[in-house]
Design a protein around this motif. Sequence first.
Motif, PDB file in Angstrom:
ATOM      1  N   TYR A 210      47.139  72.915  79.248  1.00  0.00           N
ATOM      2  CA  TYR A 210      47.917  72.637  80.463  1.00  0.00           C
ATOM      3  C   TYR A 210      49.374  73.062  80.282  1.00  0.00           C
ATOM      4  CZ  TYR A 210      50.073  69.944  84.252  1.00  0.00           C
ATOM      5  OH  TYR A 210      50.805  69.568  85.364  1.00  0.00           O
ATOM      6  N   TYR A 211      49.924  72.810  79.108  1.00  0.00           N
ATOM      7  CA  TYR A 211      51.324  73.151  78.864  1.00  0.00           C
ATOM      8  C   TYR A 211      51.509  74.571  78.334  1.00  0.00           C
ATOM      9  CZ  TYR A 211      52.499  68.259  79.629  1.00  0.00           C
ATOM     10  OH  TYR A 211      52.677  67.021  80.202  1.00  0.00           O
ATOM     11  N   ALA A 212      50.464  75.140  77.741  1.00  0.00           N
ATOM     12  CA  ALA A 212      50.617  76.440  77.073  1.00  0.00           C
ATOM     13  C   ALA A 212      50.066  77.611  77.866  1.00  0.00           C
ATOM     14  CB  ALA A 212      49.928  76.401  75.704  1.00  0.00           C
ATOM     15  N   PHE A 213      49.286  77.360  78.936  1.00  0.00           N
ATOM     16  CA  PHE A 213      48.567  78.470  79.573  1.00  0.00           C
ATOM     17  C   PHE A 213      49.469  79.585  80.114  1.00  0.00           C
ATOM     18  CE2 PHE A 213      49.345  76.194  83.560  1.00  0.00           C
ATOM     19  CZ  PHE A 213      49.430  77.220  84.493  1.00  0.00           C
ATOM     20  N   PRO A 214      50.684  79.322  80.634  1.00  0.00           N
ATOM     21  CA  PRO A 214      51.499  80.456  81.104  1.00  0.00           C
ATOM     22  C   PRO A 214      51.827  81.445  79.988  1.00  0.00           C
ATOM     23  CG  PRO A 214      52.388  78.368  81.911  1.00  0.00           C
ATOM     24  CD  PRO A 214      51.380  78.039  80.880  1.00  0.00           C
TER      25      PRO A 214
END
Length: 307
Positions: A210-214
């Motif tokens: 959720y926090y790393a996908f970009p």
Amino acid sequence: MAVSMSSTCPGAYCGRMMINGSVEGECGVCPRGERADLENVCKRCTESPELYDWLYLGFMAMLPLVLHWFFIEWYSGKKSSSALLQHITAMLECGVSSVVTLLVTEPVGKLSIHSCHVQMLSDWYTMLYNPSPDYVNTLHCTQEAVYPLYTIVLIYYAFCLVLMMLLRPLLVKKIACGLGKSDRFKSIYAALYFFPILTVLQAVGGGLLYYAFPYIILVLSLVTLAVYMSASEIQSFKNLIAKKKRLVVLFSHWLLHAYGIVSISRLDKLEQDLPLLALVPGPALFYIATAKFTEPSRILSEGGRGH
């Protein structure tokens, strides 16, 4: 075990039920679709997902589609003309699965969802934060605090798998005549491997993704574009536009670049964030501009002359 409450509950995710307008009962786990607020009262998740939440769900929805396309292309090769139809079918399977998943999620029958906003990483892993008020007995308050971002992805994968098993074998058997019997179903066999892997990835690493996908999108799209252009020996614009397939791959990667940039910026300030999209063609242009300087044969020949 339940712990009686005077004013507050132990732990960040334990709460009490609201019954007929008054807080009653003992501390415990909130029902699905609810989470404990700052006063440790279970409140219904009625908010709409933020843009970043939708982008995360889009990323998780894209993963099986991209993997489908990769393995269809990998195993069809140049022997079969059925690859395009299989690509379309895979997109149809994932598209229908996403619509059905939204329809069966609260509010049922609508293409929208109610959610609880993600506040911190621990919201994804409530099972690690069950309190022990007396240091002996544990009060189990494990719940989906990020409702429905955790389970909706798993439901979507289940629908994708069911639709694939219903549609793809019949299609492949009809149209993939150019391949041998053992080869024509290999893209389906690959999906039977990667769906369990994606499921475990979401179950264990959902919060981290959720926090790393970009950043994952940006890095992978840059690496795969560079590998593709290198493998296809694209060193000029003439090479790039020589085949339509190369342009399709290029524009697909540009879309992924833009998706990653939007996910990182979240478009909080449009006047500052939108100009960042002008960077999307940058990596491809840089590769083409510098490819001739990094040609292995040229480097070896210059090295030979130096000796």
